[in-house]
Motif scaffolding. Structure first.
Motif, PDB file in Angstrom:
ATOM      1  N   ALA A  55       0.859  -1.188   0.000  1.00 33.36           N
ATOM      2  CA  ALA A  55       0.000   0.000   0.000  1.00 33.36           C
ATOM      3  C   ALA A  55       0.892   1.233   0.000  1.00 33.36           C
ATOM      4  CB  ALA A  55      -0.897   0.013   1.236  1.00 33.36           C
ATOM      5  N   SER A  56       0.261   2.398  -0.050  1.00 38.97           N
ATOM      6  CA  SER A  56       0.975   3.659   0.178  1.00 38.97           C
ATOM      7  C   SER A  56       0.729   4.105   1.612  1.00 38.97           C
ATOM      8  CB  SER A  56       0.496   4.742  -0.793  1.00 38.97           C
ATOM      9  OG  SER A  56       0.898   4.456  -2.109  1.00 38.97           O
ATOM     10  N   TYR A  57       1.769   4.626   2.239  1.00 33.22           N
ATOM     11  CA  TYR A  57       1.689   5.050   3.629  1.00 33.22           C
ATOM     12  C   TYR A  57       1.992   6.546   3.702  1.00 33.22           C
ATOM     13  CZ  TYR A  57       1.457   0.140   4.759  1.00 33.22           C
ATOM     14  OH  TYR A  57       1.057  -1.178   4.833  1.00 33.22           O
ATOM     15  N   PHE A  58       1.118   7.271   4.395  1.00 33.39           N
ATOM     16  CA  PHE A  58       1.249   8.724   4.507  1.00 33.39           C
ATOM     17  C   PHE A  58       1.345   9.133   5.973  1.00 33.39           C
ATOM     18  CE2 PHE A  58       0.312  10.051   0.189  1.00 33.39           C
ATOM     19  CZ  PHE A  58      -0.400   8.987  -0.323  1.00 33.39           C
ATOM     20  N   CYS A  59       2.240  10.062   6.246  1.00 28.21           N
ATOM     21  CA  CYS A  59       2.200  10.716   7.540  1.00 28.21           C
ATOM     22  C   CYS A  59       1.387  12.001   7.385  1.00 28.21           C
ATOM     23  CB  CYS A  59       3.593  11.017   8.072  1.00 28.21           C
ATOM     24  SG  CYS A  59       4.511  12.278   7.176  1.00 28.21           S
ATOM     25  N   ALA A  60       0.749  12.402   8.460  1.00 26.70           N
ATOM     26  CA  ALA A  60      -0.073  13.613   8.450  1.00 26.70           C
ATOM     27  C   ALA A  60       0.103  14.315   9.781  1.00 26.70           C
ATOM     28  CB  ALA A  60      -1.539  13.270   8.217  1.00 26.70           C
ATOM     29  N   THR A  61       0.344  15.610   9.723  1.00 28.16           N
ATOM     30  CA  THR A  61       0.544  16.367  10.950  1.00 28.16           C
ATOM     31  C   THR A  61      -0.657  17.252  11.238  1.00 28.16           C
ATOM     32  OG1 THR A  61       1.705  18.090   9.711  1.00 28.16           O
ATOM     33  CG2 THR A  61       3.044  16.393  10.772  1.00 28.16           C
ATOM     34  N   ALA A  62      -0.917  17.419  12.521  1.00 26.33           N
ATOM     35  CA  ALA A  62      -2.007  18.258  12.996  1.00 26.33           C
ATOM     36  C   ALA A  62      -1.410  19.310  13.922  1.00 26.33           C
ATOM     37  CB  ALA A  62      -3.025  17.407  13.735  1.00 26.33           C
ATOM     38  N   SER A  63      -1.674  20.564  13.616  1.00 31.11           N
ATOM     39  CA  SER A  63      -1.144  21.648  14.438  1.00 31.11           C
ATOM     40  C   SER A  63      -2.163  22.067  15.479  1.00 31.11           C
ATOM     41  CB  SER A  63      -0.773  22.837  13.553  1.00 31.11           C
ATOM     42  OG  SER A  63       0.209  22.464  12.627  1.00 31.11           O
TER      43      SER A  63
ATOM     44  N   GLY B 242       1.983  14.228   4.017  1.00 33.70           N
ATOM     45  CA  GLY B 242       3.213  14.142   3.259  1.00 33.70           C
ATOM     46  C   GLY B 242       2.949  13.548   1.881  1.00 33.70           C
ATOM     47  N   THR B 243       4.029  13.261   1.206  1.00 31.11           N
ATOM     48  CA  THR B 243       3.945  12.790  -0.177  1.00 31.11           C
ATOM     49  C   THR B 243       3.798  11.276  -0.274  1.00 31.11           C
ATOM     50  OG1 THR B 243       6.353  12.837  -0.203  1.00 31.11           O
ATOM     51  CG2 THR B 243       5.200  14.731  -1.152  1.00 31.11           C
ATOM     52  N   GLY B 244       4.009  10.559   0.803  1.00 28.25           N
ATOM     53  CA  GLY B 244       3.742   9.126   0.834  1.00 28.25           C
ATOM     54  C   GLY B 244       4.922   8.243   0.478  1.00 28.25           C
ATOM     55  N   THR B 245       4.900   7.043   1.025  1.00 29.64           N
ATOM     56  CA  THR B 245       5.850   5.977   0.675  1.00 29.64           C
ATOM     57  C   THR B 245       5.058   4.813   0.103  1.00 29.64           C
ATOM     58  OG1 THR B 245       7.510   6.523   2.358  1.00 29.64           O
ATOM     59  CG2 THR B 245       7.464   4.255   1.559  1.00 29.64           C
ATOM     60  N   ARG B 246       5.458   4.375  -1.095  1.00 26.35           N
ATOM     61  CA  ARG B 246       4.789   3.203  -1.704  1.00 26.35           C
ATOM     62  C   ARG B 246       5.540   1.958  -1.283  1.00 26.35           C
ATOM     63  NH1 ARG B 246       5.609   6.580  -5.699  1.00 26.35           N
ATOM     64  NH2 ARG B 246       7.073   5.182  -6.734  1.00 26.35           N
ATOM     65  N   LEU B 247       4.874   1.110  -0.537  1.00 30.64           N
ATOM     66  CA  LEU B 247       5.477  -0.133  -0.053  1.00 30.64           C
ATOM     67  C   LEU B 247       4.965  -1.307  -0.865  1.00 30.64           C
ATOM     68  CD1 LEU B 247       7.102  -1.797   2.045  1.00 30.64           C
ATOM     69  CD2 LEU B 247       5.014  -1.850   3.437  1.00 30.64           C
TER      70      LEU B 247
END
Lengths: 111, 116
Positions: A85-93, A102-107
């Motif tokens: 899958a693709s994995y995304f990090c997301a930040t909350a301020s 973010g732009t994602g990592t394709r695993l």
């Protein structure tokens, strides 16, 4: 605009191996979240780590957060083909409800 | 327990047309956000609705507008479509929590818009 940058952009491993993905971000955060996306479908929440936490576990997932370096890592242990899958990090301020992804990592996990 | 549902799943429009996308939040959720995800990119926040009002907005032009209904469902409208509006549009929902606005979001499967 994207807040985070994931590294690597793509990762290929064999089943049973561990997969590590990294995320860097730019501004101070309330929390950081990781999401998974299968083939351009909806996102599924995996884990949330707050700014005052350094490490968190959930099943085969381990997330670390280093606010001094503005970075996080996601470790998937004993990977399975179904983890592809693709994995995304997301930040909350603070004082905002929007997530900045973010732009994602394709695993890719090969059986 | 139904999750977040979106319709339509796919649609094709031509430049200059208008489109309406629909979202029903997860049962018990009252807050809806919309995100745009271009191919190969992460989702980008468009806006959020709570109590039928737009509460926050991302960096999107006024061509993007929305609405939330009393049953918490929501619509995203895009006018004067451009080729660059081609993307996967994702709806996400959660329960509004005073004092902690940034928890887990539940996403729908998205509406894939192609503009020709």
């Amino acid at each position: 605009s994207q807040q985070g940058e994931e590294d690597p952009q793509a990762l290929s491993i064999q089943e049973g191996e561990n997969a590590t993905m990294n995320c860097s971000y730019k501004t101070s955060i309330n929390n950081l979240q990781w999401y998974r996306q299968n083939s351009g479908r909806g996102l599924v929440h995996l884990i949330l780590i707050r700014s005052n936490e350094r490490e968190k576990h959930s099943g085969r997932l381990r997330v670390t957060l280093d606010t001094s370096k503005k970075s996080s890592s996601l470790l998937i242990t004993a990977s399975r083909a179904a983890d592809t899958a693709s994995y995304f990090c997301a930040t909350a301020s603070y004082n905002t409800d929007k997530l900045i992804f973010g732009t994602g990592t394709r695993l890719q996990v090969f059986p | 327990d139904a999750g977040v549902t979106q319709s339509p799943t796919h649609l094709i429009k031509t430049r200059g047309q208008q489109v309406t996308l629909r979202c029903s939040p997860k049962s018990g959720h009252d807050t809806v956000s919309w995100y745009q995800q271009a191919l190969g990119q992460g989702p980008q926040f468009i806006f959020q609705y709570y109590e039928e009002e737009e509460r926050q907005r991302g960096n999107f032009p006024d061509r993007f507008s929305g609405h939330q209904f009393p049953n918490y469902s929501s619509e995203l409208n895009v006018n004067a479509l451009l080729l660059g509006d081609s993307a996967l549009y994702l709806c996400a929902s959660r329960v509004w929590l005073a004092g902690d606005h940034t928890g887990e979001l539940f996403f729908g499967e998205g509406s894939r818009l192609t503009v020709l």
